[in-house]
Design a protein around this motif. Structure first.
Motif, PDB file in Angstrom:
ATOM      1  N   MET A  29       0.847  -1.184   0.000  1.00 41.78           N
ATOM      2  CA  MET A  29       0.000   0.000   0.000  1.00 41.78           C
ATOM      3  C   MET A  29       0.896   1.252   0.000  1.00 41.78           C
ATOM      4  O   MET A  29       1.839   1.338   0.776  1.00 41.78           O
ATOM      5  CB  MET A  29      -0.902  -0.019   1.237  1.00 41.78           C
ATOM      6  N   PRO A  30       0.601   2.221  -0.870  1.00 43.17           N
ATOM      7  CA  PRO A  30       1.438   3.432  -0.920  1.00 43.17           C
ATOM      8  C   PRO A  30       1.277   4.289   0.328  1.00 43.17           C
ATOM      9  O   PRO A  30       0.240   4.284   0.984  1.00 43.17           O
ATOM     10  CB  PRO A  30       0.929   4.172  -2.154  1.00 43.17           C
ATOM     11  N   ILE A  31       2.343   5.011   0.638  1.00 50.57           N
ATOM     12  CA  ILE A  31       2.317   5.933   1.777  1.00 50.57           C
ATOM     13  C   ILE A  31       1.405   7.097   1.424  1.00 50.57           C
ATOM     14  O   ILE A  31       1.528   7.685   0.353  1.00 50.57           O
ATOM     15  CB  ILE A  31       3.742   6.436   2.092  1.00 50.57           C
ATOM     16  N   PRO A  32       0.470   7.453   2.301  1.00 55.94           N
ATOM     17  CA  PRO A  32      -0.460   8.548   1.986  1.00 55.94           C
ATOM     18  C   PRO A  32       0.235   9.913   1.950  1.00 55.94           C
ATOM     19  O   PRO A  32       1.206  10.145   2.661  1.00 55.94           O
ATOM     20  CB  PRO A  32      -1.493   8.480   3.104  1.00 55.94           C
ATOM     21  N   PHE A  33      -0.301  10.773   1.115  1.00 53.97           N
ATOM     22  CA  PHE A  33       0.189  12.145   0.995  1.00 53.97           C
ATOM     23  C   PHE A  33      -0.377  12.974   2.138  1.00 53.97           C
ATOM     24  O   PHE A  33      -1.568  12.972   2.401  1.00 53.97           O
ATOM     25  CB  PHE A  33      -0.249  12.721  -0.355  1.00 53.97           C
ATOM     26  N   ASN A  34       0.495  13.704   2.832  1.00 57.01           N
ATOM     27  CA  ASN A  34       0.110  14.518   3.984  1.00 57.01           C
ATOM     28  C   ASN A  34      -0.287  15.921   3.520  1.00 57.01           C
ATOM     29  O   ASN A  34       0.556  16.808   3.381  1.00 57.01           O
ATOM     30  CB  ASN A  34       1.266  14.582   4.980  1.00 57.01           C
ATOM     31  N   THR A  35      -1.562  16.117   3.288  1.00 50.95           N
ATOM     32  CA  THR A  35      -2.042  17.412   2.804  1.00 50.95           C
ATOM     33  C   THR A  35      -1.872  18.503   3.858  1.00 50.95           C
ATOM     34  O   THR A  35      -1.687  19.671   3.510  1.00 50.95           O
ATOM     35  CB  THR A  35      -3.511  17.337   2.379  1.00 50.95           C
ATOM     36  N   ILE A  36      -1.905  18.135   5.124  1.00 45.66           N
ATOM     37  CA  ILE A  36      -1.737  19.139   6.190  1.00 45.66           C
ATOM     38  C   ILE A  36      -0.355  19.767   6.111  1.00 45.66           C
ATOM     39  O   ILE A  36      -0.205  20.981   6.273  1.00 45.66           O
ATOM     40  CB  ILE A  36      -2.013  18.519   7.573  1.00 45.66           C
ATOM     41  N   ALA A  37       0.666  18.965   5.845  1.00 47.95           N
ATOM     42  CA  ALA A  37       2.027  19.502   5.729  1.00 47.95           C
ATOM     43  C   ALA A  37       2.111  20.504   4.575  1.00 47.95           C
ATOM     44  O   ALA A  37       2.718  21.571   4.713  1.00 47.95           O
ATOM     45  CB  ALA A  37       3.031  18.370   5.531  1.00 47.95           C
ATOM     46  N   LEU A  38       1.499  20.164   3.442  1.00 51.39           N
ATOM     47  CA  LEU A  38       1.506  21.085   2.296  1.00 51.39           C
ATOM     48  C   LEU A  38       0.753  22.357   2.638  1.00 51.39           C
ATOM     49  O   LEU A  38       1.260  23.468   2.422  1.00 51.39           O
ATOM     50  CB  LEU A  38       0.890  20.430   1.062  1.00 51.39           C
ATOM     51  N   ARG A  39      -0.443  22.235   3.176  1.00 47.78           N
ATOM     52  CA  ARG A  39      -1.255  23.428   3.477  1.00 47.78           C
ATOM     53  C   ARG A  39      -0.594  24.311   4.536  1.00 47.78           C
ATOM     54  O   ARG A  39      -0.646  25.536   4.434  1.00 47.78           O
ATOM     55  CB  ARG A  39      -2.653  23.014   3.904  1.00 47.78           C
ATOM     56  N   THR A  40       0.040  23.713   5.528  1.00 47.83           N
ATOM     57  CA  THR A  40       0.717  24.489   6.570  1.00 47.83           C
ATOM     58  C   THR A  40       1.899  25.258   5.991  1.00 47.83           C
ATOM     59  O   THR A  40       2.074  26.455   6.256  1.00 47.83           O
ATOM     60  CB  THR A  40       1.175  23.567   7.714  1.00 47.83           C
ATOM     61  N   ALA A  41       2.712  24.577   5.181  1.00 46.44           N
ATOM     62  CA  ALA A  41       3.863  25.235   4.558  1.00 46.44           C
ATOM     63  C   ALA A  41       3.410  26.324   3.591  1.00 46.44           C
ATOM     64  O   ALA A  41       4.008  27.405   3.530  1.00 46.44           O
ATOM     65  CB  ALA A  41       4.724  24.199   3.839  1.00 46.44           C
ATOM     66  N   ALA A  42       2.341  26.054   2.850  1.00 45.09           N
ATOM     67  CA  ALA A  42       1.820  27.043   1.900  1.00 45.09           C
ATOM     68  C   ALA A  42       1.282  28.268   2.644  1.00 45.09           C
ATOM     69  O   ALA A  42       1.543  29.413   2.248  1.00 45.09           O
ATOM     70  CB  ALA A  42       0.742  26.419   1.033  1.00 45.09           C
ATOM     71  N   ALA A  43       0.558  28.040   3.718  1.00 43.37           N
ATOM     72  CA  ALA A  43      -0.012  29.154   4.490  1.00 43.37           C
ATOM     73  C   ALA A  43       1.085  30.039   5.062  1.00 43.37           C
ATOM     74  O   ALA A  43       0.924  31.264   5.144  1.00 43.37           O
ATOM     75  CB  ALA A  43      -0.905  28.621   5.602  1.00 43.37           C
ATOM     76  N   ALA A  44       2.205  29.449   5.426  1.00 39.76           N
ATOM     77  CA  ALA A  44       3.330  30.230   5.950  1.00 39.76           C
ATOM     78  C   ALA A  44       3.876  31.200   4.903  1.00 39.76           C
ATOM     79  O   ALA A  44       4.472  32.223   5.245  1.00 39.76           O
ATOM     80  CB  ALA A  44       4.439  29.299   6.432  1.00 39.76           C
TER      81      ALA A  44
END
Length: 70
Positions: free
Chosen positions: A1-16
């Motif tokens: 099973m593939p490792i899931p993509f962490n959307t929270i990490a992307l959104r947090t970095a983008a918001a910064a």
């Protein structure tokens, strides 16, 4: 099973960087809006070049985007 993509990490970095919407993220990454929607909704995973763009643009690492213990 593939490792899931962490959307929270992307959104947090983008918001910064002031990118608070999916459209902001798509625009800054130069990626189609629909593609980013698929990533952030869990219906798709970014390609290696897209992950590299996220690393360069937002300073988030691949290990943050794809945590093994998620």
């Amino acid at each position: 099973m593939p490792i899931p993509f962490n959307t929270i990490a992307l959104r947090t970095a983008a918001a910064a960087k002031g990118d608070n919407t999916t459209a902001d993220i798509a625009r800054r990454l130069g990626t189609p809006y629909g593609t980013v929607v698929r990533w952030t909704s869990g219906r798709g995973r970014p390609s290696s070049p897209a992950v590299a763009a996220m690393e360069r643009t937002y300073g988030v690492t691949a290990s943050e985007l794809f945590p093994e213990n998620a």
